[in-house]
Design an enzyme around this catalytic site. Sequence first.
Site, PDB file in Angstrom:
ATOM      1  N   ASP A 273       0.871  -1.179   0.000  1.00  0.00           N
ATOM      2  CA  ASP A 273       0.000   0.000   0.000  1.00  0.00           C
ATOM      3  C   ASP A 273       0.912   1.235   0.000  1.00  0.00           C
ATOM      4  O   ASP A 273       2.138   1.125   0.156  1.00  0.00           O
ATOM      5  CB  ASP A 273      -0.837  -0.081   1.287  1.00  0.00           C
ATOM      6  CG  ASP A 273      -1.876   1.004   1.405  1.00  0.00           C
ATOM      7  OD1 ASP A 273      -2.198   1.639   0.389  1.00  0.00           O
ATOM      8  OD2 ASP A 273      -2.373   1.215   2.530  1.00  0.00           O
TER       9      ASP A 273
ATOM     10  N   GLU B  83       2.746   5.150  -3.788  1.00  0.00           N
ATOM     11  CA  GLU B  83       2.767   6.192  -4.856  1.00  0.00           C
ATOM     12  C   GLU B  83       4.080   6.938  -4.902  1.00  0.00           C
ATOM     13  O   GLU B  83       4.459   7.350  -6.003  1.00  0.00           O
ATOM     14  CB  GLU B  83       1.602   7.154  -4.631  1.00  0.00           C
ATOM     15  CG  GLU B  83       0.237   6.509  -4.724  1.00  0.00           C
ATOM     16  CD  GLU B  83      -0.122   5.633  -3.540  1.00  0.00           C
ATOM     17  OE1 GLU B  83       0.423   5.887  -2.455  1.00  0.00           O
ATOM     18  OE2 GLU B  83      -0.914   4.706  -3.709  1.00  0.00           O
TER      19      GLU B  83
ATOM     20  N   ASP C  73      -9.085   4.076  -1.643  1.00  0.00           N
ATOM     21  CA  ASP C  73     -10.011   4.434  -0.569  1.00  0.00           C
ATOM     22  C   ASP C  73     -11.322   5.011  -1.090  1.00  0.00           C
ATOM     23  O   ASP C  73     -11.563   6.221  -1.017  1.00  0.00           O
ATOM     24  CB  ASP C  73      -9.332   5.440   0.374  1.00  0.00           C
ATOM     25  CG  ASP C  73      -8.096   4.827   1.017  1.00  0.00           C
ATOM     26  OD1 ASP C  73      -7.924   3.601   0.917  1.00  0.00           O
ATOM     27  OD2 ASP C  73      -7.308   5.582   1.613  1.00  0.00           O
TER      28      ASP C  73
END
Length: 971
Positions: free
Chosen positions: A536, A539, A612
């Site tokens: 996760d 980025e 999300d």
Amino acid sequence: MRSGVIFGVLAALLAFPDALALKANDFKTCSKSGFCRRGRALSARAQEAQASWKSPYSLDPSSVSISPDEATVKASVKSSLYPDIKFGLELRIHDDGVVRVIMDEVDGLRKRYNEAAEWALVAEPKMSKTISWTAGKKDLRAVYGEKKNIQIVVSYDPLRVTLLRNGKEQIVLNGRGLLHMEHFRSKTVKETSEEVASDSSGEGQEVLQVENVRAWFEGESEDDWWEETFSSWTDSKPKGPESLSLDISFPNHGNVYGIPQHATNLSLPSTTGDDAPYSDPYRLYNADVFEYLASSSMSLYGSIPVMHAHSADSTVGVFNAVGSETWIDISYPTKKSTHTHWISESGIMDVFLLPGPTPEQIFTQYARLTGTTALPPHWSLGYHQCRWNYVSSDDVRTVQRRFDEEDMPVDVFWLDIEYAEDHKYFIWDSKTFPDPVKMTDDVAAIGRKMVVIVDPHLKRTDSYPIYKEASDMDILVKPKSGEGEYEGWCWSGSSSWIDHFNPASWDWWISKFKTNKIDTGFSWTQSTEDIHIWNDMNEPSIFNGPEITMPKDSIHYGGWEHRDVHNINGMLFHDNTAQAIRFRGDVPKRPFVLTRSFYAGSQRISAMWTGDNLGTWEHMAVGIKMVLANGIAGMTFAGADVGGFFGNPEPEMLIRWYQVGIFSPFFRAHAHIDTKRREPFLLEEPYKSIVRDILRLRYTMLPIWYTAFRENSVTGLPIVRPHYVMFPKDPVGFAIDDQFFIGSSGILVKPITEKEITETTVYLPDDQVYYDYFTHYAYRGSSQGNYVTVRAELHQIPVFIRGGSILPTRERPRRSSPLMKHDPFTLRVALSKSGTARGELYLDDGVTYSHQQGELVWREFVAEPSAKTTRISSKDLASANPSQTVDGVMLETYNPKNAFVKEIEEVRVEKVVVLGLSNKPKSVKVENGAELYWEYIPGVPASDKKEGTSSVLHIKDPKVIVTEDWAIVIS
Ligand code: NOJ
């Protein structure tokens, strides 16, 4: 919730208030980004100048050189505005007709980043052997293709690259004259006009004149060339302006798709012009956008610069291999043509033109470039139960027990960040997870798995071995000075990030996942091979960084700035993690890694989810479109958080969300730490039973999903397919993105994503019968397409089988998918209006790589009518097609008696259901065998024009073996 978790979360929230609320202002719009502003201003000037606008870029005909094999042509390019700056253009034609167009500055002050394609490509493309270029007075051209109907034309002045098919323009680069490669330059202090006036040397005047000449093209100001501020951050931009603007037009194509990830319709809405739904271009800049909007051109977590352009008679595509921030404007000057304008912050031009001409061929062409999704572990297609967080090993055990008590199938339990002491991933919090290996073994006892999160931020403390080792090895991303370690804030507080561009990090990272002790450093002995990984925040998400990510002037391996590689960065992290999982034990096993950030090529080894999302109906609906869009760009193993990450969905919404989830390639329920527990066993009746049935339906259909994954692994065709892919000639379907097909199975689904629905309309695209999966009601499509109204009460999902399909399913309820390994099959034979049907089934051990050695089963089922009989047969497809069996691996020969076949040699077909027969049979037999037990329920035959419940023939236990050839004759 335990107090440690509360404390951890509170501490995180206090430290990072940004993580709490949606702030569109956290992210740039085009007008706040220097190079995007410059790109759009260029386009505005061109539009204003209209016909008098001429691109300053031209090719020097005397420089053309053609390679001995004729597949590559090189030439020099100049911009009339900068006669001293040299550019090189190169065109390569691949053996499948893909054209690669590369342009770079030559002998510049610096080097533009040119490695994006290297990370994306699966192998060096093979060059065409049949091409021949002709250099003429005005252009350079090559004709190729099987029918010699594809032409690539490079016009000299202005420079323009056009791909034509049958004389019609399909893709045009720089047709609108927006090409601009900002060359490297030294920073000069600009003199004011007063200084110029008083300057007697005359040099200043000259500079001004040249600048005026350039202003029509570049604008008058040095807009954010050398430094840029956004909010409280300043980007030092040491290399100055280096953006690349390029217009790509698709004359004769009125729809474009792809360029994920955005929360938007599949057929991309326009971003320029008065009626454009979005005012900003589509942005590709991997970003952790908190509470993202359900309809927006804003960036999200991943970026794949791949676009399809489509019309009823052609599909073409482009893959723009760029790793830096990119903005894409889209407009539709007519219903039948599309203009796009790509503005990237840095990097060379490296664009692949995919000639199609069908969607299927585009997928194959793109898959040959960047690869397909390797067959995932079979269990990963089951149901995944996640939340932030299951707080202890006993919590995990309880959740597992509750699923079993309620007879609900589940394959995987997930652990989010709170398992890790102080968010130091790999290090279990010993108070709450005292026995991680035992816990995992308990879960694995019935074939289940665990997925545990490993984020990329490393807590900066020497007591954390992962950080300490990385720091000692000097493999962390560096700050703009190029010295030391970049430091930012994330869940673990003050953190640093591994530079996965540094090759020294690769083997080291892989070694961290070894389940046994290694000679040097940390290895994850407190884990087992039943633990897989969730990557996760890659980025990367950095709470105190500009736009919640890493400063662009941070430094990676080779001295490249983060700006050059930002969109590629997340891929390297999950890719290395997947390699680690694959090779951690004695026998390589298929890894499962879920990633939030991704780039072109990510599909090869990882699954993604849409991040999300909110617990709203809009988010539920857009999740479907996003999964479809990801599939267009190769990233097919995709899903959205079932239930919505934020919020507490009421039972109706939760049920609808499960109905969406079971029809996503990746099927996981997940929830934010602040939400109420919502595992499906907590529901009241009748909701609980409805969800149980939904989960079971997913498990029933696992053979269909797995077979679709096999096909994707060879062809690149997505697992879930929108209408334009299945029926490319039907314009009605071009904008449809709320119903879709599963692989080549013939299943059409329209999940309900609105409140209080009891019926819906479904579009049937062709003149074929479509059977309701559950009731066997036969609906009729028509050659112009047809809308039908179907029931859709809360417990009902509109699922149809297109006439002409044979579906293999496994109907025995089990607690997890590995327990189904020896279960018998049911075949649903949905006859077409002409009485035929076809289907496939692919099976292998689902865990190892033995399938690449041919240990697999790949069958074809066919139903054929002939003189009053229908013959349903099973034949071995693997023997017939060893070269295209699975994972793109060439099998020399296929052994139909391979070890896997032997392992499941008892597995039989226990039921055959034939829909749409015209008459009650007189006899149903296994060919040359005895009469079978069967039952016929009269109804509407497939050949009829009318709607109604179809005839159904149930053949009970024909005792045919799934790995063998057989035939059943209905007469
Ligand atoms: C952000 C992810 O998107 C979400 O799924 C996860 O639960 C949190 N990070 C905590 O790890």
